[in-house]
Scaffold this motif. Structure first.
Motif, mmCIF file in Angstrom:
data_model
loop_
_atom_site.group_PDB
_atom_site.id
_atom_site.type_symbol
_atom_site.label_atom_id
_atom_site.label_comp_id
_atom_site.label_asym_id
_atom_site.label_seq_id
_atom_site.Cartn_x
_atom_site.Cartn_y
_atom_site.Cartn_z
ATOM 1 N N ILE A 198 1.108 -11.192 2.944
ATOM 2 C CA ILE A 198 1.741 -10.201 3.800
ATOM 3 C C ILE A 198 1.342 -8.824 3.277
ATOM 4 C CG2 ILE A 198 3.927 -10.263 2.492
ATOM 5 C CD1 ILE A 198 5.307 -9.546 5.224
ATOM 6 N N VAL A 199 0.850 -7.963 4.175
ATOM 7 C CA VAL A 199 0.399 -6.614 3.833
ATOM 8 C C VAL A 199 1.462 -5.637 4.318
ATOM 9 C CG1 VAL A 199 -1.436 -4.906 4.059
ATOM 10 C CG2 VAL A 199 -1.992 -7.357 4.135
ATOM 11 N N LEU A 200 2.014 -4.850 3.385
ATOM 12 C CA LEU A 200 3.129 -3.972 3.691
ATOM 13 C C LEU A 200 2.780 -2.523 3.387
ATOM 14 C CD1 LEU A 200 5.832 -6.144 1.911
ATOM 15 C CD2 LEU A 200 5.592 -5.904 4.396
ATOM 16 N N GLU A 201 2.981 -1.633 4.353
ATOM 17 C CA GLU A 201 2.854 -0.211 4.077
ATOM 18 C C GLU A 201 4.081 0.216 3.281
ATOM 19 O OE1 GLU A 201 2.708 4.064 6.399
ATOM 20 O OE2 GLU A 201 2.023 2.267 7.452
ATOM 21 N N GLY A 202 3.873 0.790 2.117
ATOM 22 C CA GLY A 202 4.970 1.101 1.204
ATOM 23 C C GLY A 202 5.431 2.538 1.291
ATOM 24 N N ASP A 203 6.394 2.802 2.142
ATOM 25 C CA ASP A 203 6.936 4.144 2.345
ATOM 26 C C ASP A 203 7.867 4.506 1.188
ATOM 27 O OD1 ASP A 203 7.958 6.486 3.339
ATOM 28 O OD2 ASP A 203 8.965 5.589 5.060
ATOM 29 N N GLU A 204 7.765 5.757 0.715
ATOM 30 C CA GLU A 204 8.622 6.185 -0.384
ATOM 31 C C GLU A 204 9.918 6.831 0.080
ATOM 32 O OE1 GLU A 204 5.601 9.652 0.092
ATOM 33 O OE2 GLU A 204 5.715 7.483 0.438
ATOM 34 N N TYR A 205 10.164 6.841 1.415
ATOM 35 C CA TYR A 205 11.421 7.416 1.904
ATOM 36 C C TYR A 205 12.565 6.416 1.720
ATOM 37 C CZ TYR A 205 14.282 10.707 4.505
ATOM 38 O OH TYR A 205 15.230 11.622 4.854
ATOM 39 N N LEU A 206 13.795 6.891 1.861
ATOM 40 C CA LEU A 206 14.977 6.076 1.569
ATOM 41 C C LEU A 206 15.126 4.901 2.531
ATOM 42 C CD1 LEU A 206 17.522 8.941 0.789
ATOM 43 C CD2 LEU A 206 15.783 7.897 -0.669
ATOM 44 N N ILE A 239 0.857 -1.185 0.000
ATOM 45 C CA ILE A 239 0.000 0.000 0.000
ATOM 46 C C ILE A 239 0.890 1.231 0.000
ATOM 47 C CG2 ILE A 239 -1.896 1.190 1.132
ATOM 48 C CD1 ILE A 239 -2.502 -1.719 0.208
ATOM 49 N N GLY A 240 0.858 2.001 -1.107
ATOM 50 C CA GLY A 240 1.695 3.184 -1.225
ATOM 51 C C GLY A 240 0.874 4.424 -1.513
ATOM 52 N N GLY A 241 1.562 5.569 -1.581
ATOM 53 C CA GLY A 241 0.912 6.840 -1.845
ATOM 54 C C GLY A 241 1.423 7.894 -0.888
ATOM 55 N N SER A 242 1.318 9.152 -1.283
ATOM 56 C CA SER A 242 1.802 10.242 -0.439
ATOM 57 C C SER A 242 0.973 10.398 0.829
ATOM 58 C CB SER A 242 1.771 11.562 -1.216
ATOM 59 O OG SER A 242 2.503 11.462 -2.409
ATOM 60 N N LEU A 291 -1.404 -0.895 -4.305
ATOM 61 C CA LEU A 291 -2.343 0.225 -4.269
ATOM 62 C C LEU A 291 -1.554 1.520 -4.162
ATOM 63 C CD1 LEU A 291 -5.667 0.725 -2.447
ATOM 64 C CD2 LEU A 291 -3.825 2.366 -2.007
ATOM 65 N N LEU A 292 -2.000 2.542 -4.898
ATOM 66 C CA LEU A 292 -1.480 3.898 -4.748
ATOM 67 C C LEU A 292 -2.644 4.839 -4.474
ATOM 68 C CD1 LEU A 292 1.240 4.130 -7.556
ATOM 69 C CD2 LEU A 292 1.600 4.006 -5.074
ATOM 70 N N SER A 293 -2.530 5.603 -3.387
ATOM 71 C CA SER A 293 -3.638 6.456 -2.942
ATOM 72 C C SER A 293 -3.582 7.865 -3.514
ATOM 73 C CB SER A 293 -3.622 6.543 -1.411
ATOM 74 O OG SER A 293 -2.400 7.144 -0.987
#
Length: 451
Positions: free
Chosen positions: A156-164, A108-111, A183-185
């Motif tokens: 497995i459900v992973l929160e997808g952080d865009e930080y390094l 799950i990604g997105g700003s 998913l992208l929010s």
């Protein structure tokens, strides 16, 4: 396996260490400072380092791998020793992928909204007693950990952080997970200390799309113009599932969601949360939960920690706390409270806590974000900019950037505290927005005024 964590006290790192300890791995770790609740949790599991600091003699050839946290610098002495011994060194997301590579990976990604959407999915799975592994960035009601890893669970459900990823790995974390279901929010410029332009930031999401496993899927918010264009122009053997905000109405302070079974009263509110729910529904359906069961479970969802979290409720007055700090999140939180409480006076108090927020170029992104509230307050600490050697920013600059002449700007905690003490709270909703603590504001004293 024997694993050593460099910077074990981090919010994510200590949860991963505990999850692997539960799995039967032998865990050691170091850190130069460990705060609560990490300290107590590590101590209870027997994983708290005896002494804070970095100790190269903890690193020897008996270790199977070393996991490097974001907090650790590139010249860390334990890292230097691990490299000298040619030990495998993983960033946090790299090791998570190693644990998840034989599972169906849901990322799950997105700003904005990714923590809430991940939380919604996990709430639904728990409600229906469906066991899944996970990693989420906030403490959830009913879960004692933010990470679960097993040998048996299929998903497995992973929160997808865009930080390094780490001091050694400049790739965004969500580039490493290779999702089967993604998913992208939405996309709203963030982390400007790393991504200097909006184009550079947006490129990270295009790269993420390319990491989706062929035959997988992307669920995306079609109401986000930038994201919608990005997905439309992207050509890959992947299924595309757009979603948008469902129909709902607010009646006497309650949000009612339209469903095929009739109106469903919700415990969360705000258009952004309804959009998040629509995305979570698509993901849960791909994980085997049908629409009716999804809605039944969501009726009891109270939200993720620090996301429009109700701190105090009195007779007609409320105090909410939200983690919002990026412009899009600030705007969404303020709009949600305004819609939910149309007859109340709304006071929004925003702390500009991150160095990105106090950048002269970026701060223009906050324009009009607080225009929907009755009283708008911004707090920041000018001294923190001096510490980082950043260009000073004056209260007048902040007023101009927000585009609101009546904006009140405070730079001292005692002055902010006095202002709030002197402000009547009858028939009022106070919305506190910050990823910090307003320089040590006495929150308990403020909450005690709500009756």
């Amino acid at each position: 396996m024997q694993l050593h964590f460099i910077a074990i006290g981090g919010s994510a790192m200590h949860n991963l260490a505990l999850a692997l300890h539960d799995k039967g791995y032998t865990i050691t770790g170091s850190d130069d400072v460990i705060f609560e609740p990490s300290r107590s949790r590590l101590d209870a599991a027997g994983l708290l380092p005896e002494v804070e600091g970095w100790f190269p003699d903890k690193i020897d050839s008996s270790l199977d791998a070393v996991i490097l946290g974001m907090h650790a610098k590139g010249d860390n002495p334990e890292l230097a020793r691990a490299r000298e011994l040619n030990l495998p060194v993983y960033s946090y997301p790299e090791f998570l992928y190693e644990q998840a590579k034989d599972k169906t990976r849901v990322v799950i990604g997105g700003s904005h909204g990714k923590t809430t959407i991940t939380s919604m999915i996990l709430h639904v799975m728990k409600y229906w007693n469906r066991e899944v592994d996970f990693m989420v960035g906030a403490q959830l009601e009913g879960f004692d950990r933010m990470v679960r890893l097993t040998e048996t669970n299929d998903f497995i459900v992973l929160e997808g952080d865009e930080y390094l990823s780490s001091a050694l790995d400049p790739r965004p974390k969500f580039h490493l997970y290779r999702p089967n279901i993604a998913l992208l929010s939405g996309i709203a410029w963030d982390h400007i200390n790393v991504f200097k332009t909006f184009e550079a930031y947006t490129e990270q999401f295009r790269i993420f799309l390319d990491t989706i496993v062929p035959g997988g899927s992307i669920t995306y918010n079609s109401e986000d113009a930038v994201l919608n264009t990005l997905v439309a122009e992207w050509d890959a053997p992947v299924r595309k599932f757009p979603y948008s905000t469902p129909e709902y109405r607010v009646v006497d302070g309650a949000t009612l969601l339209e469903t095929p079974e009739g109106e469903l009263p919700l415990q969360v509110f705000g258009r952004h949360n309804l959009s998040n729910m629509a995305g979570a529904k698509w993901i849960c359906q791909q994980m085997g939960v049908d629409e009716v069961d999804f809605y039944e479970a969501m009726g009891s969802f109270k939200g993720a920690s620090k996301r429009l979290e109700l701190l105090a409720k009195g007779s007609g007055n409320f105090i909410y706390k939200d983690f919002a700090h990026a412009p899009s999140k600030v705007s969404a939180a303020a709009a949600a409270v305004r819609e939910q409480f149309p007859e109340h006076r709304i006071i929004a108090c925003l702390e500009l806590h991150t160095y990105s927020s106090l950048n002269h170029t970026f701060i223009e992104q906050y324009r009009d974000s607080l225009n929907g509230v009755d009283e708008a307050i911004v707090f920041y600490v000018p001294e923190s900019l001096k510490v980082k050697g950043l260009q000073p920013i004056a209260p007048a600059d902040i007023k101009k950037a927000f585009g609101r002449e009546t904006l009140q700007v405070f730079t001292r905690t005692d002055a902010l505290e006095k202002h709030l003490d002197d402000t009547p709270l009858q028939d009022t909703v106070l919305l506190l927005m910050s990823s910090g603590n307003y320089g040590g504001l006495d929150l308990e004293k403020l909450l005690s005024r709500v009756q």
